[in-house]
Write a protein that holds these residues in place. Sequence first.
Motif, PDB file in Angstrom:
ATOM      1  N   LEU A 410       0.872  -1.249   0.021  1.00 59.55           N
ATOM      2  CA  LEU A 410       0.068   0.049   0.134  1.00 59.55           C
ATOM      3  C   LEU A 410       0.733   1.179  -0.161  1.00 59.55           C
ATOM      4  CD1 LEU A 410      -2.588  -1.049   2.909  1.00 59.55           C
ATOM      5  CD2 LEU A 410      -3.009  -1.110   0.395  1.00 59.55           C
ATOM      6  N   THR A 411       1.761   1.473   1.035  1.00 60.85           N
ATOM      7  CA  THR A 411       2.691   2.809   1.207  1.00 60.85           C
ATOM      8  C   THR A 411       3.758   2.298   1.662  1.00 60.85           C
ATOM      9  OG1 THR A 411       2.136   2.863   3.398  1.00 60.85           O
ATOM     10  CG2 THR A 411       0.369   3.776   1.918  1.00 60.85           C
ATOM     11  N   ARG A 412       4.831   3.207   1.190  1.00 65.78           N
ATOM     12  CA  ARG A 412       6.247   3.205   1.556  1.00 65.78           C
ATOM     13  C   ARG A 412       6.554   4.543   1.992  1.00 65.78           C
ATOM     14  NH1 ARG A 412      10.445  -0.378   0.306  1.00 65.78           N
ATOM     15  NH2 ARG A 412       9.253  -1.478  -1.225  1.00 65.78           N
ATOM     16  N   ASN A 413       7.087   4.605   3.376  1.00 70.82           N
ATOM     17  CA  ASN A 413       7.330   5.638   4.012  1.00 70.82           C
ATOM     18  C   ASN A 413       6.314   6.835   3.814  1.00 70.82           C
ATOM     19  OD1 ASN A 413       9.916   4.556   4.866  1.00 70.82           O
ATOM     20  ND2 ASN A 413      10.871   5.046   2.775  1.00 70.82           N
ATOM     21  N   GLY A 414       5.143   6.449   3.929  1.00 68.38           N
ATOM     22  CA  GLY A 414       4.008   7.486   3.923  1.00 68.38           C
ATOM     23  C   GLY A 414       3.365   7.668   2.366  1.00 68.38           C
ATOM     24  N   SER A 415       4.213   7.404   1.475  1.00 70.47           N
ATOM     25  CA  SER A 415       3.722   7.571   0.126  1.00 70.47           C
ATOM     26  C   SER A 415       2.894   6.540  -0.315  1.00 70.47           C
ATOM     27  CB  SER A 415       4.801   7.977  -0.752  1.00 70.47           C
ATOM     28  OG  SER A 415       5.543   8.628  -0.499  1.00 70.47           O
ATOM     29  N   SER A 416       1.890   6.491  -1.017  1.00 68.59           N
ATOM     30  CA  SER A 416       1.285   5.298  -1.568  1.00 68.59           C
ATOM     31  C   SER A 416       2.048   4.747  -2.688  1.00 68.59           C
ATOM     32  CB  SER A 416      -0.282   5.777  -1.937  1.00 68.59           C
ATOM     33  OG  SER A 416      -0.215   6.459  -3.159  1.00 68.59           O
ATOM     34  N   VAL A 417       1.895   3.608  -2.851  1.00 70.76           N
ATOM     35  CA  VAL A 417       2.580   2.779  -3.905  1.00 70.76           C
ATOM     36  C   VAL A 417       1.708   2.698  -5.277  1.00 70.76           C
ATOM     37  CG1 VAL A 417       3.623   0.480  -4.253  1.00 70.76           C
ATOM     38  CG2 VAL A 417       4.241   1.484  -2.286  1.00 70.76           C
ATOM     39  N   PRO A 418       2.129   3.308  -6.163  1.00 74.48           N
ATOM     40  CA  PRO A 418       1.281   3.347  -7.302  1.00 74.48           C
ATOM     41  C   PRO A 418       1.067   1.858  -7.997  1.00 74.48           C
ATOM     42  CG  PRO A 418       3.406   4.141  -7.928  1.00 74.48           C
ATOM     43  CD  PRO A 418       3.456   3.999  -6.594  1.00 74.48           C
ATOM     44  N   HIS A 419       0.395   1.798  -9.040  1.00 70.00           N
ATOM     45  CA  HIS A 419       0.395   0.690  -9.991  1.00 70.00           C
ATOM     46  C   HIS A 419      -0.436  -0.675  -9.560  1.00 70.00           C
ATOM     47  CE1 HIS A 419       2.872   3.398 -12.133  1.00 70.00           C
ATOM     48  NE2 HIS A 419       3.857   3.382 -11.300  1.00 70.00           N
ATOM     49  N   ASN A 420      -0.793  -0.559  -8.540  1.00 73.39           N
ATOM     50  CA  ASN A 420      -1.823  -1.681  -8.112  1.00 73.39           C
ATOM     51  C   ASN A 420      -0.860  -2.697  -7.732  1.00 73.39           C
ATOM     52  OD1 ASN A 420      -4.005  -3.252  -7.156  1.00 73.39           O
ATOM     53  ND2 ASN A 420      -4.359  -3.863  -9.330  1.00 73.39           N
ATOM     54  N   GLN A 421       0.283  -2.824  -6.856  1.00 69.49           N
ATOM     55  CA  GLN A 421       1.086  -3.788  -6.681  1.00 69.49           C
ATOM     56  C   GLN A 421       0.844  -4.929  -5.512  1.00 69.49           C
ATOM     57  OE1 GLN A 421       5.358  -2.363  -6.943  1.00 69.49           O
ATOM     58  NE2 GLN A 421       4.526  -0.488  -7.962  1.00 69.49           N
ATOM     59  N   TRP A 422       1.280  -6.006  -5.929  1.00 70.37           N
ATOM     60  CA  TRP A 422       1.061  -7.110  -4.835  1.00 70.37           C
ATOM     61  C   TRP A 422       2.392  -7.963  -4.959  1.00 70.37           C
ATOM     62  CZ3 TRP A 422      -3.726  -8.774  -2.832  1.00 70.37           C
ATOM     63  CH2 TRP A 422      -4.971  -8.166  -3.120  1.00 70.37           C
ATOM     64  N   ALA A 423       2.573  -8.519  -3.968  1.00 68.96           N
ATOM     65  CA  ALA A 423       3.903  -9.221  -3.740  1.00 68.96           C
ATOM     66  C   ALA A 423       3.980 -10.233  -2.769  1.00 68.96           C
ATOM     67  CB  ALA A 423       4.951  -8.105  -3.398  1.00 68.96           C
ATOM     68  N   ASP A 424       4.885 -10.983  -2.510  1.00 64.86           N
ATOM     69  CA  ASP A 424       4.911 -11.874  -1.478  1.00 64.86           C
ATOM     70  C   ASP A 424       6.232 -11.656  -0.731  1.00 64.86           C
ATOM     71  OD1 ASP A 424       7.094 -13.491  -2.604  1.00 64.86           O
ATOM     72  OD2 ASP A 424       5.426 -14.557  -3.716  1.00 64.86           O
TER      73      ASP A 424
END
Length: 466
Positions: A410-424
């Motif tokens: 969802l976010t990294r250091n308060g900024s939202s992570v773009p491009h609908n990224q999923w990961a494991d």
Amino acid sequence: MSRRSLLRAGACLALCALSPPGRASPSAVREIRIVAAPTSAPLTGKGEVDVWAYGGQIPGSELRLRQGEPVRIVVENRLEQDTTVHWHGIRLPNAMDGVPGLTQPPIRPGESFVYEFTPPDAGTFWYHPHANSLEQLGRGLAGALIVDEAEPIPVDRDLLWVLADWRIDESGQIWPGFGNMMEAGMSGRVGNTVTLNGAVPADQPVRAGERIRLRLLNSSLARIMALRLEGHDPVIIARDGQPCDPHVIEGGRLLLGPAMRVDLLIDMQGEPGRRYQVTDEFYEGLGYELTGFAYSNELALRTTALDPLRLLPNPLSEPDLANALRHELTLEGGMMSLMMGGGMMHGMRGMSGMGQAVWSINGTSMTGDGHAGMKPLFALEREGSHLITIRNQTRWWHPMHLHGFSFRVLTRNGSSVPHNQWADTVLLAPEDAVEIAFVADNPGDWMLHCHVTDHQMAGLMTVLRV
Ligand code: C2O
Ligand code: CU
Ligand code: CU
């Protein structure tokens, strides 16, 4: 009826007679056999190197499964020590997850274990041991597991680069000193030789105008990579097997920590006859050329630009962020730790006696590979949406991996992570904080750990119960 189909009908009759009525015929499940055994491989291009391998090769036999099709994989252990196989990134039943003690008994030398699951997601995954992981992965036990989409995407070629890092000593063999505590508290066992598909990389032959799907897998113990593809504008179409909104690489530098995968779509835009470098520049001052795209002299395969392409989404449940339950995971420890002076090393409550702890998650350290009696750090309400903040309060990078799920980043250091990224597996730089979220729809005890294997072994590991 031809003789051939007659024979087939006969074979079916024989098999069907054996299976009780009402159950699927045994031929419905595809069976694959994998043997884990010592062998040798020409990793360095300078003679044979003793390795441990799946299917007698480095990287291990490439498994190609089909989305939604059940598979039975028989793993035979011909090593001289216990092993298991973990199907990294596959959302499968807990009993098939391959964590010794926690989800299954270890596979003893000479014995086999039958893994059965149905991969719900198409994408680029991999498999590796979860027993004595540092040495077993470090000696070569790893392979790609690709789950094909029902409808293949229209590309000219589907390429796989399994990247791996080895520490080769003066005798040309794998240096045996696994489990150095000093290294475990720093960047982990980073080696001195990087291979691509099991060999010191040769150039990748390409043709101008072709469209390539390039699957990247970093199967290293500890080496983080930052790849740059000179003269090209690859588009990221999936991370850790999960499709995202297609997007170009930020700053042209593709970060790939241990266990991470990225699928790229590359329209080969270079000139016939030219060569373009692919470099890895992660460690400052230690950049090197990984490989190169060597263009043939043929005319471009096509000259008009192709339409953009996206992968169909996998059947993941979207977390309900408004009602998600919140949790925190704080990573601490390691050399030059912020808290080192404050008696951090004493402050860590070791939860198991299987090795020294130099790292902790929420003040507790599970060490080793997973074993019986690991108490979950906390329980996640089943079917609920969960939002976990992971804070890296160390001076080191950590690719944090959760078994059994793919999560939204969802976010990294308060900024939202773009491009609908999923990961494991999510890579945290020193002092990063990331928020991830998922629906706890897969019951069981699931490992969460750093995939720098030395870090995992030395305490950067825990268990979450769903
Ligand atoms: Cu690929 Cu427990 O990890
Ligand atoms: Cu995993
Ligand atoms: Cu780590």
